[in-house]
Design an enzyme around this catalytic site. Structure first.
Site, PDB file in Angstrom:
ATOM      1  N   GLY A   1      16.572   9.852  -2.534  1.00 43.87           N
ATOM      2  CA  GLY A   1      16.076   9.224  -1.309  1.00 43.87           C
ATOM      3  C   GLY A   1      14.910   9.977  -0.688  1.00 43.87           C
TER       4      GLY A   1
ATOM      5  N   SER B   1      14.407  13.801  -1.365  1.00 48.53           N
ATOM      6  CA  SER B   1      14.133  13.996  -2.794  1.00 48.53           C
ATOM      7  C   SER B   1      12.715  13.551  -3.144  1.00 48.53           C
ATOM      8  CB  SER B   1      15.126  13.189  -3.633  1.00 48.53           C
ATOM      9  OG  SER B   1      16.424  13.414  -3.166  1.00 48.53           O
TER      10      SER B   1
ATOM     11  N   ASP C   1      21.457   4.822   2.153  1.00 46.16           N
ATOM     12  CA  ASP C   1      20.996   4.567   3.531  1.00 46.16           C
ATOM     13  C   ASP C   1      20.000   3.395   3.636  1.00 46.16           C
ATOM     14  OD1 ASP C   1      22.499   6.777   4.126  1.00 46.16           O
ATOM     15  OD2 ASP C   1      20.789   8.150   4.249  1.00 46.16           O
TER      16      ASP C   1
ATOM     17  N   MET D   1      27.996   5.208   7.301  1.00 42.45           N
ATOM     18  CA  MET D   1      26.931   6.206   7.156  1.00 42.45           C
ATOM     19  C   MET D   1      25.548   5.575   7.367  1.00 42.45           C
ATOM     20  SD  MET D   1      27.849   8.761   4.068  1.00 42.45           S
ATOM     21  CE  MET D   1      28.622  10.328   4.441  1.00 42.45           C
ATOM     22  N   GLY D   2      24.518   6.289   6.998  1.00 39.54           N
ATOM     23  CA  GLY D   2      23.160   5.756   7.122  1.00 39.54           C
ATOM     24  C   GLY D   2      22.188   6.749   7.735  1.00 39.54           C
ATOM     25  N   ARG D   3      22.680   7.904   8.090  1.00 31.74           N
ATOM     26  CA  ARG D   3      21.854   8.931   8.750  1.00 31.74           C
ATOM     27  C   ARG D   3      21.197   8.335   9.992  1.00 31.74           C
ATOM     28  NH1 ARG D   3      20.569  13.817   6.430  1.00 31.74           N
ATOM     29  NH2 ARG D   3      21.078  13.112   4.347  1.00 31.74           N
TER      30      ARG D   3
ATOM     31  N   ALA E   1      31.761  -8.750  12.334  1.00 31.06           N
ATOM     32  CA  ALA E   1      32.090  -7.891  13.478  1.00 31.06           C
ATOM     33  C   ALA E   1      31.770  -8.588  14.803  1.00 31.06           C
ATOM     34  CB  ALA E   1      31.304  -6.589  13.379  1.00 31.06           C
TER      35      ALA E   1
ATOM     36  N   HIS F   1      32.098   9.742   3.501  1.00 32.18           N
ATOM     37  CA  HIS F   1      31.662   9.812   2.103  1.00 32.18           C
ATOM     38  C   HIS F   1      32.382   8.832   1.185  1.00 32.18           C
ATOM     39  CE1 HIS F   1      30.135  13.547   3.786  1.00 32.18           C
ATOM     40  NE2 HIS F   1      29.246  13.525   2.809  1.00 32.18           N
ATOM     41  N   VAL F   2      33.449   8.214   1.679  1.00 34.58           N
ATOM     42  CA  VAL F   2      34.138   7.182   0.883  1.00 34.58           C
ATOM     43  C   VAL F   2      33.129   6.140   0.381  1.00 34.58           C
ATOM     44  CG1 VAL F   2      35.715   5.209   1.151  1.00 34.58           C
ATOM     45  CG2 VAL F   2      36.390   7.459   1.956  1.00 34.58           C
TER      46      VAL F   2
HETATM   47  O1  F6P Z   1      21.693  10.151   2.730  1.00 35.03           O
HETATM   48  C1  F6P Z   1      22.950   9.737   2.301  1.00 35.03           C
HETATM   49  C2  F6P Z   1      24.017  10.234   3.237  1.00 35.03           C
HETATM   50  O2  F6P Z   1      25.257   9.797   2.736  1.00 35.03           O
HETATM   51  C3  F6P Z   1      23.863   9.824   4.697  1.00 35.03           C
HETATM   52  O3  F6P Z   1      24.293   8.515   4.944  1.00 35.03           O
HETATM   53  C4  F6P Z   1      24.694  10.881   5.388  1.00 35.03           C
HETATM   54  O4  F6P Z   1      24.282  11.060   6.729  1.00 35.03           O
HETATM   55  C5  F6P Z   1      24.410  12.094   4.555  1.00 35.03           C
HETATM   56  O5  F6P Z   1      24.012  11.640   3.274  1.00 35.03           O
HETATM   57  C6  F6P Z   1      25.576  13.034   4.410  1.00 35.03           C
HETATM   58  O6  F6P Z   1      25.136  14.144   3.720  1.00 35.03           O
HETATM   59  P1  F6P Z   1      26.090  15.192   3.014  1.00 35.03           P
HETATM   60  O7  F6P Z   1      26.689  14.508   1.822  1.00 35.03           O
HETATM   61  O8  F6P Z   1      25.193  16.301   2.633  1.00 35.03           O
HETATM   62  O9  F6P Z   1      27.144  15.531   4.005  1.00 35.03           O
END
Ligand code: F6P
Length: 323
Positions: free
Chosen positions: A102, A105, A127, A169-171, A186, A253-254
């Site tokens: 992403g 990288s 993301d 997630m999604g940062r 939703a 992370h699921v």
């Molecule tokens: O960029 C992918 C991502 O899964 C994001 O959605 C999340 O904020 C981040 O990585 C989590 O990072 P790490 O796996 O280093 O905790």
């Protein structure tokens, strides 16, 4: 004969293995040797790469994660770290590098290309925040994992007439939350790109019950100002006045660990093949992605200096459909 290397970097994404497989097998088809770098940019610095043949990438197209390992490498952010990586590539007579990952990288890929080394990036992050590809490897699978969780939560929420919150997630990007919210039906969505007022969210939930719904569900992005933690705290602090509790589930992370679906396998396969072809054509310093159903290439300097816009009209659509 050309010798090329491939690495996966940053957060893993379902489909990375399919991309590695495609790079290796299209490279072999061109009569090249292909090397896999272990653990992203860290492996370039540690000189950790192995030659991959067709059998080495057998049985991986259906597997999540990355067979090469991934990392977030602090050393590569320094000039010294990048020069070490470059010297290791040159030491092994590597003539081209494919970087699957992403934003962070591809910034690394751009830095190597600025040192004069031929690099092609492949758009991969759950993301979906990378400029140069309308959809990136892993997004579709991550969304389906989120949807499975949302569908299940709605079942128990309905049985108990409860309000639930699901954080995805999604940062800093609200794409996953927005699309999971729409496709999961939703009642409300909170994303970083749109100002969220917790009182309005509470009102949306209350109105859902008043309209006869048996449950209410909010999907929030981890990067939203009112993410799971902030919103839960707010609802707790004002529970008496708001009149209901909010139960929260953080998917975390699921979402990243699933087996890639057909969409991600195909996207990754097409992008892996395209990246190798771009190296063969000498079109380097680019990212391969998917735009309007066509594989495109975008200069890495444009990729790293541009912000991908989010279609916020979907937010309004979600509001209308929540009725
Ligand atoms: O960029 C992918 C991502 O899964 C994001 O959605 C999340 O904020 C981040 O990585 C989590 O990072 P790490 O796996 O280093 O905790």
């Amino acid at each position: 004969m050309k010798r090329i290397a491939v690495l996966t970097s940053g957060g893993d994404a379902p489909g990375m293995n399919a991309a590695i497989r495609a790079v290796v097998r299209t490279g072999l088809d061109m009569g090249w040797q292909v090397f896999g770098v272990q653990n992203g940019y860290a492996g370039l610095g540690d000189d950790n790469m192995v030659e991959l043949n067709a059998r080495d990438v057998a049985g991986i197209i259906q597997r999540g994660g990355t067979m090469l390992g991934s990392a977030r490498c602090a050393a590569f952010r320094t000039e010294e770290g990048r020069k070490l990586a470059l010297s290791n590539l040159i030491k092994h007579d590597i003539e081209g590098l494919v970087v699957i990952g992403g934003n962070g990288s591809q910034t690394g890929a751009y830095e190597i290309s600025k040192l004069g080394f031929p690099v092609v990036g492949i758009a991969s992050t759950i993301d979906n925040d990378l400029f140069g590809s309308e959809i990136t490897i892993g997004v579709d699978t991550a969304l389906n994992i989120a949807l499975e969780a949302i569908d299940r939560l709605k079942v128990t929420a309905s049985s108990h007439h409860r309000a639930f919150l699901v954080e995805v997630m999604g940062r800093d990007c609200g794409y996953l939350a927005l699309v999971a919210g729409i496709t999961g039906g939703a009642e409300a969505i909170a994303i970083p790109e749109i100002e969220t007022n917790p009182e309005e969210l509470a009102a949306e939930l209350r109105h859902a019950y008043e309209r006869g719904k048996a449950h209410a569900l909010i999907v929030v992005a981890e990067g939203a100002r009112y993410n799971a933690e902030a919103l839960t705290n707010y609802f707790k602090a004002h529970s008496e006045r708001l009149g209901f509790e909010l139960r929260a589930t953080q998917l975390g992370h699921v979402q990243r660990g699933g087996a890639p679906g057909a969409f991600d396998r195909l996207l990754a396969t097409r992008l892996g093949a395209a990246a190798t072809q771009q190296l063969a054509l000498g079109n380097t310093g680019v990212l391969v992605g998917l735009q309007k159903s066509v594989i495109t290439k975008t200069p890495l300097d444009v990729v790293v200096s541009s912000k991908k816009p989010l279609d916020t009209s979907l937010f309004e659509l979600a509001r209308i459909l929540a009725k």
